[in-house]
Design an enzyme around this catalytic site. Structure first.
Site, PDB file in Angstrom:
ATOM      1  N   GLY A 108       0.820  -1.207   0.000  1.00 50.90           N
ATOM      2  CA  GLY A 108       0.000   0.000   0.000  1.00 50.90           C
ATOM      3  C   GLY A 108       0.854   1.257   0.000  1.00 50.90           C
ATOM      4  N   SER A 133       6.373  -4.505  -2.413  1.00 44.46           N
ATOM      5  CA  SER A 133       6.022  -3.115  -2.675  1.00 44.46           C
ATOM      6  C   SER A 133       6.237  -2.311  -1.391  1.00 44.46           C
ATOM      7  CB  SER A 133       4.590  -3.033  -3.201  1.00 44.46           C
ATOM      8  OG  SER A 133       4.328  -1.789  -3.768  1.00 44.46           O
ATOM      9  N   TRP A 134       5.245  -1.550  -0.913  1.00 47.84           N
ATOM     10  CA  TRP A 134       5.426  -0.821   0.343  1.00 47.84           C
ATOM     11  C   TRP A 134       5.834  -1.765   1.468  1.00 47.84           C
ATOM     12  CZ3 TRP A 134       6.462   2.923   3.498  1.00 47.84           C
ATOM     13  CH2 TRP A 134       6.107   2.801   4.849  1.00 47.84           C
ATOM     14  N   ASP A 142       8.802  -3.716 -14.218  1.00 51.37           N
ATOM     15  CA  ASP A 142       8.051  -3.062 -13.143  1.00 51.37           C
ATOM     16  C   ASP A 142       8.125  -1.552 -13.377  1.00 51.37           C
ATOM     17  OD1 ASP A 142       7.094  -1.925 -10.791  1.00 51.37           O
ATOM     18  OD2 ASP A 142       7.980  -3.463  -9.510  1.00 51.37           O
ATOM     19  N   HIS A 178       5.226  -5.145 -11.699  1.00 56.65           N
ATOM     20  CA  HIS A 178       5.018  -4.898 -10.273  1.00 56.65           C
ATOM     21  C   HIS A 178       4.077  -5.925  -9.633  1.00 56.65           C
ATOM     22  CE1 HIS A 178       5.516  -2.184  -6.853  1.00 56.65           C
ATOM     23  NE2 HIS A 178       4.224  -2.334  -6.596  1.00 56.65           N
TER      24      HIS A 178
END
Length: 324
Positions: free
Chosen positions: A47, A119-120, A275, A303
């Protein structure tokens, strides 16, 4: 548990769950599944603000792992929810999330745990592990990010070179922004507006841009951002803009600069070559700075990953399950 080489493990349900009072009026949802006597692992979702996903449980052999999932502050089943404009975002920073993870570890009586996310989630994993390296056994990361301001600038400005039509619409959503460098902060201000229509419009415009960046790799089905339920969209965009407008409260380049603190922690980094949301250079630089990490580049993934990404993650988690 046996499975095919290209298959995730079967769906499982938690055997325990609850909410943890982490202070400042926040309750963080957590759950545990798999083998209560197995190797401890923590899933750190992306996120920021996506909330944990039941599909992440299927990367772990349920006979060998004790898998912990949690919803980071103000999203998922944690309260207060960021979709409520009354939720106070001042108490949601990277430092708060690191402290929450430590509190959860102690609450569950875990000495060390493997960390998995993307990701985050990879940013938060690295920030936690560099602060608490003795509490981390191994790390598995896909779609590597470190939330440098240069990475944020690429995602919300630089990628407009590839999607100029979508970026013009994204830019037009905040005409008050003081140049391209103020876009994320302008969206953050709009998500804090007392006017629900302003918040809803900013959320829709932000999600449309995020979907555009992923449009070359997204599979058939709901759009990754716009396809989320409205309440979850509002929370995700409010939290994302809150974090990214502050550079995640990290010094620029801090996580790669301090990667030496991860010495002795085995790591696997899995990153898609195309990505567009988080170009490969970040994973490459991290792998060079972290001697115990191995980088696998997936040539046909972006991604969101794909079958080869899943296979690489599963192989790493299966290997680490047997390290004890």
């Amino acid at each position: 548990m046996d499975r095919g080489p290209d298959e995730k493990y079967p769906p499982i349900e938690p055997y325990d769950h609850g909410t943890l009072d982490v202070g400042d009026g926040n309750l963080v949802y957590w759950e545990v599944c798999g083998n209560p006597a197995g190797k401890s692992a923590l899933v750190v979702h992306g996120g920021p603000g996506s909330g944990c996903n039941a599909r992440a449980r299927q990367y772990f052999d349920p006979d060998l792992y004790r898998v912990v999932l949690f919803d980071q502050r103000n999203c998922g089943r944690s309260t207060p929810h960021a979709s409520d404009p009354a939720a106070d975002m001042r108490h949601n920073t990277t430092a708060h999330l690191i402290a929450d993870m430590e509190l959860l570890r102690r609450h569950l009586g875990i000495g060390k745990w493997l960390l998995y996310g993307g990701s985050w989630g990879s940013t938060l994993i690295l920030a936690y592990a560099e602060q608490h390296p003795r509490r981390v056994s191994e790390i598995v990361i896909s779609a590597v990010t470190t939330t440098r301001r240069s990475e944020i600038d690429w995602l919300y400005r630089g990628a407009g070179q590839i999607f100029p039509e979508a970026w013009d619409l994204f830019r037009a959503g905040v005409p008050e922004a003081r140049g391209p460098g103020d876009l994320v902060a302008a969206y953050a201000r709009r998500t804090e507006s007392p006017d629900p229509d302003v918040r809803a419009r900013a959320t829709a415009d932000w999600c449309a841009w995020e979907d555009a960046v992923l449009s070359m790799e997204a599979a058939a089905g709901p759009s990754p951002y716009s396809g989320r339920p409205g309440r979850d969209q509002l929370a995700l965009v409010r939290i994302c803009t809150h974090y990214f407008s502050h550079g995640a409260w990290l010094e620029e380049g801090q996580l790669i600069r301090d990667a030496g603190r991860l010495a002795g922690i085995p790591g696997v980094l899995v990153h898609g070559r195309f990505d567009l949301g988080g170009p490969l250079t970040t994973a490459w630089e991290l792998a060079k700075a972290w001697p115990d990490a191995e980088l696998t580049v997936i040539d046909d993934a972006g991604h969101l990953g794909g079958p080869a990404t899943s296979r690489a993650v599963l192989a790493a988690l299966d290997r680490f399950a047997r390290l004890g």
